[in-house]
Design a protein around this motif. Structure first.
Motif, PDB file in Angstrom:
ATOM      1  N   UNK A  25      24.590  63.392  50.436  1.00 11.64           N
ATOM      2  CA  UNK A  25      25.265  63.329  49.140  1.00 11.64           C
ATOM      3  C   UNK A  25      25.030  61.986  48.468  1.00 11.64           C
ATOM      4  N   UNK A  26      25.049  60.899  49.243  1.00 15.96           N
ATOM      5  CA  UNK A  26      24.788  59.577  48.678  1.00 15.96           C
ATOM      6  C   UNK A  26      23.361  59.476  48.156  1.00 15.96           C
ATOM      7  N   UNK A  27      22.412  60.016  48.904  1.00 16.14           N
ATOM      8  CA  UNK A  27      21.016  60.005  48.453  1.00 16.14           C
ATOM      9  C   UNK A  27      20.860  60.833  47.185  1.00 16.14           C
ATOM     10  N   UNK A  28      21.543  61.982  47.120  1.00 18.20           N
ATOM     11  CA  UNK A  28      21.474  62.815  45.917  1.00 18.20           C
ATOM     12  C   UNK A  28      22.016  62.056  44.712  1.00 18.20           C
ATOM     13  N   UNK A  29      23.121  61.336  44.888  1.00 14.28           N
ATOM     14  CA  UNK A  29      23.681  60.568  43.776  1.00 14.28           C
ATOM     15  C   UNK A  29      22.704  59.507  43.304  1.00 14.28           C
ATOM     16  N   UNK A  30      22.121  58.767  44.245  1.00 12.61           N
ATOM     17  CA  UNK A  30      21.146  57.736  43.868  1.00 12.61           C
ATOM     18  C   UNK A  30      19.942  58.365  43.186  1.00 12.61           C
ATOM     19  N   UNK A  31      19.442  59.464  43.756  1.00 19.26           N
ATOM     20  CA  UNK A  31      18.239  60.083  43.205  1.00 19.26           C
ATOM     21  C   UNK A  31      18.437  60.641  41.810  1.00 19.26           C
ATOM     22  N   UNK A  32      19.521  61.394  41.590  1.00 17.66           N
ATOM     23  CA  UNK A  32      19.745  61.997  40.275  1.00 17.66           C
ATOM     24  C   UNK A  32      20.115  60.952  39.228  1.00 17.66           C
ATOM     25  N   UNK A  33      20.821  59.889  39.639  1.00 19.29           N
ATOM     26  CA  UNK A  33      21.234  58.870  38.671  1.00 19.29           C
ATOM     27  C   UNK A  33      20.093  57.947  38.271  1.00 19.29           C
ATOM     28  N   UNK A  34      19.145  57.726  39.165  1.00 23.64           N
ATOM     29  CA  UNK A  34      18.033  56.832  38.833  1.00 23.64           C
ATOM     30  C   UNK A  34      16.805  57.586  38.348  1.00 23.64           C
ATOM     31  N   UNK A  35      16.898  58.915  38.264  1.00 22.04           N
ATOM     32  CA  UNK A  35      15.762  59.690  37.763  1.00 22.04           C
ATOM     33  C   UNK A  35      15.560  59.413  36.280  1.00 22.04           C
ATOM     34  N   UNK A  36      14.343  59.267  35.878  1.00 23.97           N
ATOM     35  CA  UNK A  36      14.027  59.010  34.482  1.00 23.97           C
ATOM     36  C   UNK A  36      12.533  58.844  34.307  1.00 23.97           C
ATOM     37  N   UNK A  37      12.093  58.785  33.061  1.00 21.42           N
ATOM     38  CA  UNK A  37      10.671  58.651  32.769  1.00 21.42           C
ATOM     39  C   UNK A  37      10.166  57.329  33.324  1.00 21.42           C
ATOM     40  N   UNK A  38       9.155  57.387  34.152  1.00 22.20           N
ATOM     41  CA  UNK A  38       8.564  56.180  34.727  1.00 22.20           C
ATOM     42  C   UNK A  38       9.215  55.735  36.020  1.00 22.20           C
ATOM     43  N   UNK A  39      10.383  56.251  36.350  1.00 22.32           N
ATOM     44  CA  UNK A  39      11.058  55.865  37.584  1.00 22.32           C
ATOM     45  C   UNK A  39      10.496  56.646  38.763  1.00 22.32           C
TER      46      UNK A  39
END
Length: 330
Positions: free
Chosen positions: A118-132
């Protein structure tokens, strides 16, 4: 010596859903409860000034940190100057996820392994973006799984599926387990560009019995924190902090295979256990503080999304506060 209860099954929750259903529930939780925290110019979970150089200006006592001093300009002008930087708009996030046997324990809705996902999912979805981009390593009983840094939702979902499908142990194995400090070494070799490093673990690996001794992973974590923003996500379970009165129990360390029978009806024993547990968590917290990592504590019996929200808001208030209000410029 670390003493733990034998792993138990979690109550109905993520564990009772199919992998794709679990991923969908995690994505909905992050989207509904956490999305919007990072809107703006900052792309990281740890708001900060960024890392791209953008010139220098004169030093303002009480407001600027000494760590940002531009010594070259200061020497040329004989006037103290600090570096100015632009906020990062492209972020590379490196994950180190502990999936060792000690993370398979849980007595609440989630076990520690599921909370780590769950922590990894939060980090992954929150930091997802163009170029990331997102990459990292997973420490499993069968070895280290490495994921190159890539962008896109498909890559993130693939990493989460690998975490959910990582093999679990059915007992003690003779094969040596990957060490946390070795995983941190691997992240340091992979993360050649400044970015965000997130370590998700219980941080019990390599923790010495002597509270004044230094854990094996502290030095490597300190080196990572010099170059990167480091977020240490500590995952714990309430039964690791206090022993219930349930009569005679057998405590098993899943990583060493050692057993010990304990009579939990003794109040003195339960009190000593709680004191030892508090000292152990204090030892972990002090080591993380010395290494320069930001500490986020998550528990299996609490709302992990609310804890992340509180953590991000606290970090933003800290980043916006002048240096004097944070206790000095150091």
């Amino acid at each position: 010596m670390r003493r733990r209860d034998a792993p138990t099954l979690a109550e109905p929750g993520l564990a009772d859903l199919a992998p794709d259903q679990r991923l969908r529930r995690l994505e909905l939780t992050v989207t509904r409860r956490l999305d919007g925290l990072l809107h703006g110019q900052y792309r990281g979970l740890l708001p900060g000034p960024g890392s791209e150089a953008a010139g220098s200006r004169e030093y303002r006592p009480g407001e600027d940190e000494v760590r940002r001093m531009d010594w070259a300009v200061t020497a040329r002008t004989t006037v103290p100057h600090v570096r100015e930087v632009d906020a990062d708009r492209e972020l590379t996030t490196w994950l180190l996820v502990d999936a060792s046997p000690s993370m398979e324990y849980g007595t609440a809705t989630l076990d520690k392994r599921e909370l780590a996902v769950a922590a990894v999912a939060a980090v992954g979805f929150l930091t997802a973006g163009v170029g990331n981009r997102l990459g990292g390593q997973v420490l499993t009983p069968d070895g280290v799984r490495r994921f190159p840094a890539r962008g896109g939702r498909t890559h993130l979902l693939g990493l989460l599926r690998a975490l959910l499908g990582a093999p679990r142990t059915d007992g003690y194995r003779e094969k040596p387990l990957p060490a946390l400090h070795d995983g941190l070494d691997g992240i340091q070799r992979m993360a050649t560009r400044r970015g965000l490093v997130v370590v998700v673990s219980d941080f019990l690996d390599g923790l010495p019995d002597d509270p004044d001794a230094v854990p094996a992973w502290e030095a490597v974590l300190r080196r990572l924190a010099v170059r990167h923003q480091v977020l240490a996500v500590e995952v714990t379970d309430p039964r690791e902090l206090e022993l219930p009165d349930v009569g005679l129990v057998t405590l098993v360390d899943p990583e060493t295979g050692s057993h010990r029978e304990v009579w939990t009806g003794d109040p003195g024993l339960r009190e000593r256990y709680a004191q030892a547990a508090v000292a152990q968590r204090d030892q972990v917290r002090d080591a993380l503080r010395r290494s320069g990592a930001t500490h986020l504590a998550l528990r299996t019996d609490r709302d992990w999304s609310a804890d992340i929200v509180r953590h991000v808001h606290a970090q933003r208030r800290l980043a916006a506060a002048p240096a004097a209000a944070r206790g000095g410029a150091a």
